[in-house]
Design a protein around this motif. Sequence first.
Motif, mmCIF file in Angstrom:
data_model
loop_
_atom_site.group_PDB
_atom_site.id
_atom_site.type_symbol
_atom_site.label_atom_id
_atom_site.label_comp_id
_atom_site.label_asym_id
_atom_site.label_seq_id
_atom_site.Cartn_x
_atom_site.Cartn_y
_atom_site.Cartn_z
ATOM 1 N N ALA A 62 -80.968 -48.452 -30.482
ATOM 2 C CA ALA A 62 -79.755 -47.847 -31.033
ATOM 3 C C ALA A 62 -78.983 -48.855 -31.885
ATOM 4 O O ALA A 62 -78.491 -48.519 -32.968
ATOM 5 C CB ALA A 62 -78.863 -47.318 -29.903
ATOM 6 N N PHE A 63 -78.886 -50.092 -31.400
ATOM 7 C CA PHE A 63 -78.176 -51.129 -32.152
ATOM 8 C C PHE A 63 -78.851 -51.368 -33.501
ATOM 9 O O PHE A 63 -78.180 -51.500 -34.528
ATOM 10 C CB PHE A 63 -78.099 -52.429 -31.344
ATOM 11 C CG PHE A 63 -77.200 -53.447 -31.956
ATOM 12 C CD1 PHE A 63 -75.828 -53.393 -31.762
ATOM 13 C CD2 PHE A 63 -77.710 -54.446 -32.766
ATOM 14 C CE1 PHE A 63 -74.983 -54.322 -32.358
ATOM 15 C CE2 PHE A 63 -76.881 -55.383 -33.367
ATOM 16 C CZ PHE A 63 -75.510 -55.320 -33.156
ATOM 17 N N ILE A 64 -80.181 -51.401 -33.505
ATOM 18 C CA ILE A 64 -80.932 -51.580 -34.749
ATOM 19 C C ILE A 64 -80.656 -50.402 -35.693
ATOM 20 O O ILE A 64 -80.393 -50.590 -36.885
ATOM 21 C CB ILE A 64 -82.450 -51.712 -34.464
ATOM 22 C CG1 ILE A 64 -82.729 -53.030 -33.722
ATOM 23 C CG2 ILE A 64 -83.265 -51.634 -35.761
ATOM 24 C CD1 ILE A 64 -84.120 -53.120 -33.086
ATOM 25 N N LEU A 65 -80.679 -49.189 -35.158
ATOM 26 C CA LEU A 65 -80.456 -47.987 -35.971
ATOM 27 C C LEU A 65 -79.037 -47.901 -36.526
ATOM 28 O O LEU A 65 -78.814 -47.311 -37.591
ATOM 29 C CB LEU A 65 -80.769 -46.728 -35.162
ATOM 30 C CG LEU A 65 -82.254 -46.489 -34.873
ATOM 31 C CD1 LEU A 65 -82.424 -45.378 -33.841
ATOM 32 C CD2 LEU A 65 -83.002 -46.144 -36.159
ATOM 33 N N LEU A 66 -78.077 -48.511 -35.821
ATOM 34 C CA LEU A 66 -76.686 -48.475 -36.286
ATOM 35 C C LEU A 66 -76.486 -49.255 -37.594
ATOM 36 O O LEU A 66 -75.485 -49.074 -38.274
ATOM 37 C CB LEU A 66 -75.732 -49.008 -35.207
ATOM 38 C CG LEU A 66 -75.402 -48.023 -34.091
ATOM 39 C CD1 LEU A 66 -74.636 -48.715 -32.976
ATOM 40 C CD2 LEU A 66 -74.611 -46.830 -34.613
ATOM 41 N N LYS A 67 -77.442 -50.101 -37.949
ATOM 42 C CA LYS A 67 -77.342 -50.829 -39.224
ATOM 43 C C LYS A 67 -77.416 -49.871 -40.408
ATOM 44 O O LYS A 67 -76.809 -50.116 -41.446
ATOM 45 C CB LYS A 67 -78.448 -51.885 -39.333
ATOM 46 C CG LYS A 67 -78.294 -53.020 -38.353
ATOM 47 C CD LYS A 67 -79.465 -53.976 -38.430
ATOM 48 C CE LYS A 67 -79.307 -55.066 -37.374
ATOM 49 N NZ LYS A 67 -80.519 -55.852 -37.211
ATOM 50 N N ASN A 68 -78.177 -48.772 -40.241
ATOM 51 C CA ASN A 68 -78.368 -47.820 -41.340
ATOM 52 C C ASN A 68 -77.864 -46.415 -41.046
ATOM 53 O O ASN A 68 -78.001 -45.528 -41.871
ATOM 54 C CB ASN A 68 -79.860 -47.740 -41.702
ATOM 55 C CG ASN A 68 -80.390 -49.072 -42.184
ATOM 56 O OD1 ASN A 68 -79.768 -49.729 -43.002
ATOM 57 N ND2 ASN A 68 -81.525 -49.475 -41.651
ATOM 58 N N ASN A 69 -77.322 -46.215 -39.862
ATOM 59 C CA ASN A 69 -76.801 -44.909 -39.458
ATOM 60 C C ASN A 69 -75.425 -45.093 -38.846
ATOM 61 O O ASN A 69 -75.210 -46.031 -38.095
ATOM 62 C CB ASN A 69 -77.720 -44.266 -38.412
ATOM 63 C CG ASN A 69 -79.122 -44.036 -38.931
ATOM 64 O OD1 ASN A 69 -79.398 -43.033 -39.551
ATOM 65 N ND2 ASN A 69 -80.012 -44.996 -38.682
ATOM 66 N N SER A 70 -74.513 -44.187 -39.134
ATOM 67 C CA SER A 70 -73.165 -44.341 -38.579
ATOM 68 C C SER A 70 -73.066 -43.811 -37.150
ATOM 69 O O SER A 70 -72.203 -44.227 -36.394
ATOM 70 C CB SER A 70 -72.130 -43.657 -39.464
ATOM 71 O OG SER A 70 -72.453 -42.292 -39.625
ATOM 72 N N THR A 88 -70.412 -46.445 -35.537
ATOM 73 C CA THR A 88 -70.013 -47.760 -36.027
ATOM 74 C C THR A 88 -69.369 -47.684 -37.406
ATOM 75 O O THR A 88 -69.644 -46.779 -38.183
ATOM 76 C CB THR A 88 -71.213 -48.735 -36.074
ATOM 77 O OG1 THR A 88 -70.734 -50.031 -36.387
ATOM 78 C CG2 THR A 88 -72.236 -48.317 -37.105
ATOM 79 N N ASP A 89 -68.493 -48.656 -37.639
ATOM 80 C CA ASP A 89 -67.916 -48.841 -38.974
ATOM 81 C C ASP A 89 -68.181 -50.274 -39.434
ATOM 82 O O ASP A 89 -67.413 -50.849 -40.166
ATOM 83 C CB ASP A 89 -66.415 -48.534 -38.970
ATOM 84 C CG ASP A 89 -65.610 -49.508 -38.117
ATOM 85 O OD1 ASP A 89 -66.184 -50.502 -37.612
ATOM 86 O OD2 ASP A 89 -64.405 -49.295 -37.962
ATOM 87 N N GLU A 90 -69.271 -50.853 -38.977
ATOM 88 C CA GLU A 90 -69.743 -52.208 -39.263
ATOM 89 C C GLU A 90 -69.014 -53.293 -38.476
ATOM 90 O O GLU A 90 -69.598 -54.283 -38.104
ATOM 91 C CB GLU A 90 -69.724 -52.516 -40.767
ATOM 92 C CG GLU A 90 -70.725 -51.658 -41.521
ATOM 93 C CD GLU A 90 -70.817 -51.994 -42.987
ATOM 94 O OE1 GLU A 90 -70.527 -53.147 -43.360
ATOM 95 O OE2 GLU A 90 -71.179 -51.095 -43.750
ATOM 96 N N GLU A 91 -67.725 -53.126 -38.213
ATOM 97 C CA GLU A 91 -66.993 -54.126 -37.438
ATOM 98 C C GLU A 91 -66.882 -53.729 -35.971
ATOM 99 O O GLU A 91 -66.932 -54.568 -35.083
ATOM 100 C CB GLU A 91 -65.594 -54.328 -38.029
ATOM 101 C CG GLU A 91 -64.882 -55.516 -37.439
ATOM 102 C CD GLU A 91 -63.545 -55.782 -38.125
ATOM 103 O OE1 GLU A 91 -62.552 -55.958 -37.392
ATOM 104 O OE2 GLU A 91 -63.501 -55.803 -39.361
ATOM 105 N N ASN A 92 -66.725 -52.432 -35.729
ATOM 106 C CA ASN A 92 -66.551 -51.913 -34.371
ATOM 107 C C ASN A 92 -67.591 -50.864 -34.034
ATOM 108 O O ASN A 92 -68.119 -50.198 -34.925
ATOM 109 C CB ASN A 92 -65.162 -51.275 -34.215
ATOM 110 C CG ASN A 92 -64.058 -52.286 -34.394
ATOM 111 O OD1 ASN A 92 -63.984 -53.263 -33.670
ATOM 112 N ND2 ASN A 92 -63.203 -52.063 -35.377
#
Length: 168
Positions: A62-70, A88-92
């Motif tokens: 999930a953490f990996i996917l959050l790089k390209n998915n919100s 995610t909003d990149e910071e939080n």
Amino acid sequence: MMIEIKFKIFNSYIEDDDDLKGEYGYFQLYVDDKTYGEYRDDIELDILSMNIYDWFSNFVQAFILLKNNSIVYISDVETSEVWIKMITDEENIQISEVYADKPEGSYSVETDINLDEKNKIWEKTVKVQDFQKELVLKGEQYLSELKKLNSRTNEYIQKLETQLKEIK
């Protein structure tokens, strides 16, 4: 905002013929004053055990996917309607426990899924780097325990090791 992952391998449930020794036990996610999962120091209750390996693997994925998915959803495979939702909003990262039916054919980690959320149990926000640091730290501790119990060539160990390297 504090985040902590706790886990405990049930040594009494390890079988010689297990594909992965140390797969089951307690896994709990603490986010500030909210928790998901189960953790007890004093006792090993099989009825409360969960697949620790899957939870670590799913959170890393999930953490990996959050790089390209919100938005990423992690399904609690032990229950029929519970999801951990991460935005995610990149910071939080906003983490919440939500209830929604699991569509037929859905996977344990989803990005492009339209869930009909019935109920939000809790929602908390943490810094991306705090979540990453805790996930890597506890993931590596868990990996170390697995290496003591299994062959280093075990495919599950190699997979988790590769995943953790990707988020370091």
